[in-house]
Design an enzyme around this catalytic site. Structure first.
Site, PDB file in Angstrom:
ATOM      1  N   ASN B  14       0.839  -1.099  -0.264  1.00 51.39           N
ATOM      2  CA  ASN B  14       0.066  -0.677   0.256  1.00 51.39           C
ATOM      3  C   ASN B  14       1.072   1.072  -0.470  1.00 51.39           C
ATOM      4  OD1 ASN B  14      -2.331   1.751   0.137  1.00 51.39           O
ATOM      5  ND2 ASN B  14      -3.080  -0.092   1.312  1.00 51.39           N
ATOM      6  N   CYS B  15       0.099   2.560  -0.362  1.00 49.51           N
ATOM      7  CA  CYS B  15       0.945   4.138  -0.071  1.00 49.51           C
ATOM      8  C   CYS B  15       2.331   3.716   0.880  1.00 49.51           C
ATOM      9  CB  CYS B  15       0.256   5.113  -0.815  1.00 49.51           C
ATOM     10  SG  CYS B  15       0.113   6.452  -0.328  1.00 49.51           S
ATOM     11  N   PRO B  16       3.168   3.993   0.927  1.00 50.29           N
ATOM     12  CA  PRO B  16       3.967   5.236  -0.018  1.00 50.29           C
ATOM     13  C   PRO B  16       4.179   3.342  -0.771  1.00 50.29           C
ATOM     14  CG  PRO B  16       4.559   6.035   0.915  1.00 50.29           C
ATOM     15  CD  PRO B  16       4.182   4.352   1.726  1.00 50.29           C
ATOM     16  N   LEU B  17       4.428   2.667  -0.421  1.00 50.14           N
ATOM     17  CA  LEU B  17       5.695   1.862  -0.899  1.00 50.14           C
ATOM     18  C   LEU B  17       5.421   1.219  -2.149  1.00 50.14           C
ATOM     19  CD1 LEU B  17       5.420  -0.971   2.318  1.00 50.14           C
ATOM     20  CD2 LEU B  17       6.680   0.549   1.692  1.00 50.14           C
TER      21      LEU B  17
END
Lengths: 156, 76
Positions: B14-17
């Site tokens: 999930n964000c920001p990965l």
């Protein structure tokens, strides 16, 4: 190439949920090419400890989604905060949300500069050796030195 | 399917990965090489557009394949 953009953040909160915005924004900005500095003050300093013990609570936070409706007095019972923290961490893991440790590591790798508020460190008699390596110490003037030239400045 | 030099599977992240992993992978690549990224985060569609715009890396393709989002980025 244009001059490198800069982002300055003041991070004041020391709960598990509120540790996310500064680390997410700082790591992402660094990935986009920004030079980033975070000034950690008051409870935000908890986010700099090597051994993170950040917790989350629904107390005083009626906006926090709960698995079931729960009266505030029940939420305040001993053990509830630990249980909510475990549930939040499990949910984040399940949804592929990075841990605070992981995001912080990414920030450090990306050379995000961490500045600890000297006044708060003294006020709470915190031990600088409890903090991760590379933390610098400074005051309001130190913040303005960088923030004065920043393209983006956030207070979290 | 178009050719690419490296592939990054950001499924389940999930964000920001997805953006951070992509940035890291691109850092180890040569200019002109292409990176294929597979992600499941719906927010990554707009985020990769914004990432490309701000970093100068070119977003060659953005689409969906088998319920996942697939991006092709050319390193500047």
């Amino acid at each position: 190439m244009a001059e490198q953009k800069k982002m300055a953040i003041i991070a004041t909160k020391g709960t598990l949920d509120w540790a996310y915005p500064p680390f997410i924004l700082a790591s992402t900005a660094a990935a986009l090419g920004y030079e980033v500095q975070i000034f950690w003050t008051f409870y935000g300093l908890q986010c700099l400890k090597k051994d993170l013990k950040l917790q989350v609570t629904s107390l005083g936070n009626p906006g926090m989604p709960m698995p079931m409706p729960m009266p505030v007095l029940i939420q305040a019972l001993p053990g509830m905060q630990g249980m909510m923290t475990s549930m939040m961490k499990a949910k984040m893991k399940k949804k592929g949300v990075a841990s605070v440790e992981e995001l912080r590591e990414l920030c450090v790798e990306a050379d995000v500069k961490m500045v600890a508020c000297q006044m708060t460190v003294d006020l709470f008699e915190m031990n600088p050796s409890d903090f991760i390596d590379g933390v610098e110490f400074g005051g309001a003037a130190t913040f303005f030195e960088f923030a004065g030239e920043a393209d983006i400045t956030l207070y979290i | 399917m178009a050719n690419f030099d490296q592939e990054l599977d950001a499924s389940g992240l999930n964000c920001p990965l997805p953006i951070l992993r992509a940035k890291k992978t691109l850092a180890g690549m040569e200019a002109g090489q292409t990176l294929r990224i597979v992600a499941t985060d719906p927010g990554s569609v707009k985020d990769f557009e914004a990432f490309a715009k701000q970093t100068g890396n070119e977003l060659l393709e953005s689409g969906e394949e088998g319920g996942k989002f697939v991006f092709m980025i050319k390193k500047a």
